[in-house]
Design a protein around this motif. Structure first.
Motif, PDB file in Angstrom:
ATOM      1  N   GLN A 263       0.803  -1.215   0.000  1.00 41.64           N
ATOM      2  CA  GLN A 263       0.000   0.000   0.000  1.00 41.64           C
ATOM      3  C   GLN A 263       0.843   1.275   0.000  1.00 41.64           C
ATOM      4  OE1 GLN A 263      -2.203  -0.946   3.615  1.00 41.64           O
ATOM      5  NE2 GLN A 263      -4.000  -1.475   2.394  1.00 41.64           N
ATOM      6  N   HIS A 264       2.056   1.155  -0.533  1.00 39.07           N
ATOM      7  CA  HIS A 264       2.949   2.317  -0.491  1.00 39.07           C
ATOM      8  C   HIS A 264       3.986   2.174  -1.597  1.00 39.07           C
ATOM      9  CE1 HIS A 264       5.582   5.435   1.252  1.00 39.07           C
ATOM     10  NE2 HIS A 264       4.530   5.811   1.950  1.00 39.07           N
ATOM     11  N   ALA A 265       4.441   3.311  -2.119  1.00 36.91           N
ATOM     12  CA  ALA A 265       5.393   3.281  -3.236  1.00 36.91           C
ATOM     13  C   ALA A 265       6.833   3.079  -2.792  1.00 36.91           C
ATOM     14  CB  ALA A 265       5.282   4.582  -4.039  1.00 36.91           C
ATOM     15  N   ALA A 266       7.102   3.138  -1.494  1.00 30.99           N
ATOM     16  CA  ALA A 266       8.480   3.051  -1.014  1.00 30.99           C
ATOM     17  C   ALA A 266       9.094   1.693  -1.324  1.00 30.99           C
ATOM     18  CB  ALA A 266       8.529   3.299   0.488  1.00 30.99           C
ATOM     19  N   GLN A 267      10.407   1.698  -1.575  1.00 32.95           N
ATOM     20  CA  GLN A 267      11.193   0.478  -1.665  1.00 32.95           C
ATOM     21  C   GLN A 267      12.187   0.494  -0.501  1.00 32.95           C
ATOM     22  OE1 GLN A 267      12.966  -0.187  -5.500  1.00 32.95           O
ATOM     23  NE2 GLN A 267      11.083  -1.097  -6.274  1.00 32.95           N
ATOM     24  N   LEU A 268      12.235  -0.595   0.255  1.00 32.80           N
ATOM     25  CA  LEU A 268      13.044  -0.651   1.462  1.00 32.80           C
ATOM     26  C   LEU A 268      14.213  -1.599   1.256  1.00 32.80           C
ATOM     27  CD1 LEU A 268      10.180  -0.936   4.110  1.00 32.80           C
ATOM     28  CD2 LEU A 268      11.219   1.132   3.154  1.00 32.80           C
ATOM     29  N   ARG A 269      15.418  -1.120   1.552  1.00 30.88           N
ATOM     30  CA  ARG A 269      16.617  -1.952   1.391  1.00 30.88           C
ATOM     31  C   ARG A 269      16.746  -2.924   2.555  1.00 30.88           C
ATOM     32  NH1 ARG A 269      22.270  -1.752   2.366  1.00 30.88           N
ATOM     33  NH2 ARG A 269      22.160   0.211   3.520  1.00 30.88           N
ATOM     34  N   VAL A 270      17.164  -4.147   2.239  1.00 27.40           N
ATOM     35  CA  VAL A 270      17.353  -5.194   3.248  1.00 27.40           C
ATOM     36  C   VAL A 270      18.845  -5.405   3.455  1.00 27.40           C
ATOM     37  CG1 VAL A 270      16.917  -7.602   3.866  1.00 27.40           C
ATOM     38  CG2 VAL A 270      15.198  -6.309   2.560  1.00 27.40           C
ATOM     39  N   SER A 271      19.282  -5.326   4.701  1.00 24.20           N
ATOM     40  CA  SER A 271      20.680  -5.616   5.015  1.00 24.20           C
ATOM     41  C   SER A 271      20.960  -7.100   4.793  1.00 24.20           C
ATOM     42  CB  SER A 271      20.959  -5.249   6.469  1.00 24.20           C
ATOM     43  OG  SER A 271      22.159  -5.847   6.910  1.00 24.20           O
ATOM     44  N   PRO A 272      22.192  -7.455   4.365  1.00 22.37           N
ATOM     45  CA  PRO A 272      22.537  -8.878   4.238  1.00 22.37           C
ATOM     46  C   PRO A 272      22.317  -9.668   5.523  1.00 22.37           C
ATOM     47  CG  PRO A 272      24.202  -7.529   3.171  1.00 22.37           C
ATOM     48  CD  PRO A 272      23.272  -6.577   3.888  1.00 22.37           C
ATOM     49  N   LEU A 273      22.410  -9.003   6.668  1.00 23.67           N
ATOM     50  CA  LEU A 273      22.217  -9.680   7.942  1.00 23.67           C
ATOM     51  C   LEU A 273      20.807 -10.241   8.083  1.00 23.67           C
ATOM     52  CD1 LEU A 273      23.533 -10.303  10.707  1.00 23.67           C
ATOM     53  CD2 LEU A 273      22.640  -8.117  11.506  1.00 23.67           C
ATOM     54  N   TYR A 274      19.834  -9.615   7.406  1.00 23.13           N
ATOM     55  CA  TYR A 274      18.435 -10.037   7.548  1.00 23.13           C
ATOM     56  C   TYR A 274      17.873 -10.658   6.266  1.00 23.13           C
ATOM     57  CZ  TYR A 274      18.956  -7.084  11.626  1.00 23.13           C
ATOM     58  OH  TYR A 274      19.418  -6.542  12.792  1.00 23.13           O
ATOM     59  N   ALA A 275      18.729 -10.924   5.304  1.00 21.16           N
ATOM     60  CA  ALA A 275      18.265 -11.463   4.030  1.00 21.16           C
ATOM     61  C   ALA A 275      17.625 -12.839   4.177  1.00 21.16           C
ATOM     62  CB  ALA A 275      19.421 -11.520   3.030  1.00 21.16           C
ATOM     63  N   HIS A 276      18.027 -13.594   5.223  1.00 22.89           N
ATOM     64  CA  HIS A 276      17.464 -14.932   5.406  1.00 22.89           C
ATOM     65  C   HIS A 276      15.963 -14.904   5.609  1.00 22.89           C
ATOM     66  CE1 HIS A 276      17.814 -13.480   9.536  1.00 22.89           C
ATOM     67  NE2 HIS A 276      16.885 -14.356   9.842  1.00 22.89           N
ATOM     68  N   LEU A 277      15.409 -13.759   6.038  1.00 25.45           N
ATOM     69  CA  LEU A 277      13.969 -13.655   6.251  1.00 25.45           C
ATOM     70  C   LEU A 277      13.189 -13.825   4.958  1.00 25.45           C
ATOM     71  CD1 LEU A 277      13.951 -10.542   8.621  1.00 25.45           C
ATOM     72  CD2 LEU A 277      13.490 -12.916   9.285  1.00 25.45           C
ATOM     73  N   PHE A 278      13.855 -13.658   3.817  1.00 29.61           N
ATOM     74  CA  PHE A 278      13.149 -13.640   2.536  1.00 29.61           C
ATOM     75  C   PHE A 278      13.610 -14.746   1.594  1.00 29.61           C
ATOM     76  CE2 PHE A 278      13.427  -9.432   4.400  1.00 29.61           C
ATOM     77  CZ  PHE A 278      12.084  -9.149   4.563  1.00 29.61           C
ATOM     78  N   ARG A 279      14.205 -15.795   2.150  1.00 32.07           N
ATOM     79  CA  ARG A 279      14.524 -16.953   1.326  1.00 32.07           C
ATOM     80  C   ARG A 279      13.253 -17.749   1.054  1.00 32.07           C
ATOM     81  NH1 ARG A 279      20.070 -18.607   4.372  1.00 32.07           N
ATOM     82  NH2 ARG A 279      21.416 -17.082   3.369  1.00 32.07           N
ATOM     83  N   GLN A 280      13.220 -18.371  -0.095  1.00 30.63           N
ATOM     84  CA  GLN A 280      12.039 -19.118  -0.494  1.00 30.63           C
ATOM     85  C   GLN A 280      11.790 -20.283   0.460  1.00 30.63           C
ATOM     86  OE1 GLN A 280      12.281 -20.565  -4.464  1.00 30.63           O
ATOM     87  NE2 GLN A 280      10.216 -21.403  -4.509  1.00 30.63           N
TER      88      GLN A 280
END
Length: 281
Positions: A263-280
């Motif tokens: 619901q928002h146009a912003a794009q948020l950068r993910v630190s490599p430290l938290y990238a595991h949250l978005f693995r398939q």
């Protein structure tokens, strides 16, 4: 045959006597280990860590400037992607911080005052971890380009989990239900569930909702323990996002991960430290 280079360690401890005692104990128990820097606060630990890229970090949890947790998080975010992130040993006087959170993490702990028996066990664990063979090429491709290194790399989800648990333990607080934000001469009441993300801005936090924004005078370090960790995920040192607001996680050509919101146009950068949250899954 050329001997392997000596392992190098950094000590961050704001009490000079304890820092010297730890350095001397390491010299006795692990003479091959070279202590390349002794830092008196978290800011110096961050600077020296990035400059020297040591193989092991000994970090006091509570220090002026930045805590050991904050310094470790920033080091993990800024560590060169072609270098394995070093194992961390947290040094603490508070044994409640040093229990189950460490059991599966890319870190260890020693309690103050440091004794040879406990430090010896930590050294044994460090030697075993550092002797591990780096991940195979196929496995490295799965992690790339976040990290292509040994198990203690910055993308290790256990390290991020450990930092989150320790932050919560050191600053526990009741869950927030409502954000009170000053808008001119009035106070706006914002239900926490309506917040899409929180963004750190110097001494303030920008509270971003679907159609509005507001500033609150606090820090993410103080705010995070008050939020439900199942609903609000830290994705960067300066950003906490409402998980239900995330639409997609997109990796660019350089391998950097960013989020789009529903619901928002912003794009948020993910630190490599938290990238595991978005693995398939």
């Amino acid at each position: 045959m050329t001997p392997p280079p000596a392992l190098r360690a950094l000590i961050a401890e704001d009490e000079p006597i304890l820092a010297a005692a730890l350095k001397h104990a390491l010299h006795r128990l692990w003479p091959e280990l070279e202590v390349v820097a002794t830092c008196a606060n978290g800011v110096e630990a961050l600077q020296q860590g990035l400059a020297l890229l040591p193989d092991i970090l000994f970090m006091d949890i509570k220090m002026p400037g930045k805590t050991g947790l904050e310094a470790a998080e920033e080091l993990a975010e800024q560590w060169p992607q072609d270098r394995p992130f070093p194992p961390i040993v947290f040094v603490t006087a508070y044994d409640e911080y040093a229990l189950a959170a460490f059991e599966q993490a890319a870190a260890d702990y020693v309690l103050k005052p440091v004794n040879d028996a406990r430090l010896g066990k930590t050294i044994s664990r460090l030697q075993q971890r550092l002797a591990q063979v780096p991940v195979a090429p196929a496995a490295a491709e799965e992690l790339a380009p976040i990290v292509q290194a040994a198990p203690a790399a910055p993308a290790d989800p256990n390290l991020a989990s450990l930092l989150t648990q320790l932050q919560a333990m050191t600053a526990s607080a009741p869950r927030l239900q409502m954000i009170r934000a000053a808008v001119g001469n009035s106070v706006r009441m914002i239900p926490v569930g309506e917040v899409l993300y929180f963004e750190a801005l110097d001494k303030y936090i920008n509270v971003v909702c679907r159609d509005s924004e507001a500033l609150i005078r606090t820090s993410l370090k103080e705010l995070l323990p008050q939020l439900d960790p199942q609903q609000f995920w830290q994705i960067h040192r300066g950003t906490i996002v409402n998980a239900s607001a995330i639409a997609t996680a997109v990796r660019d050509e350089a391998g950097k991960l960013s989020l789009t919101l529903r619901q928002h146009a912003a794009q948020l950068r993910v630190s490599p430290l938290y990238a595991h949250l978005f693995r398939q899954m």
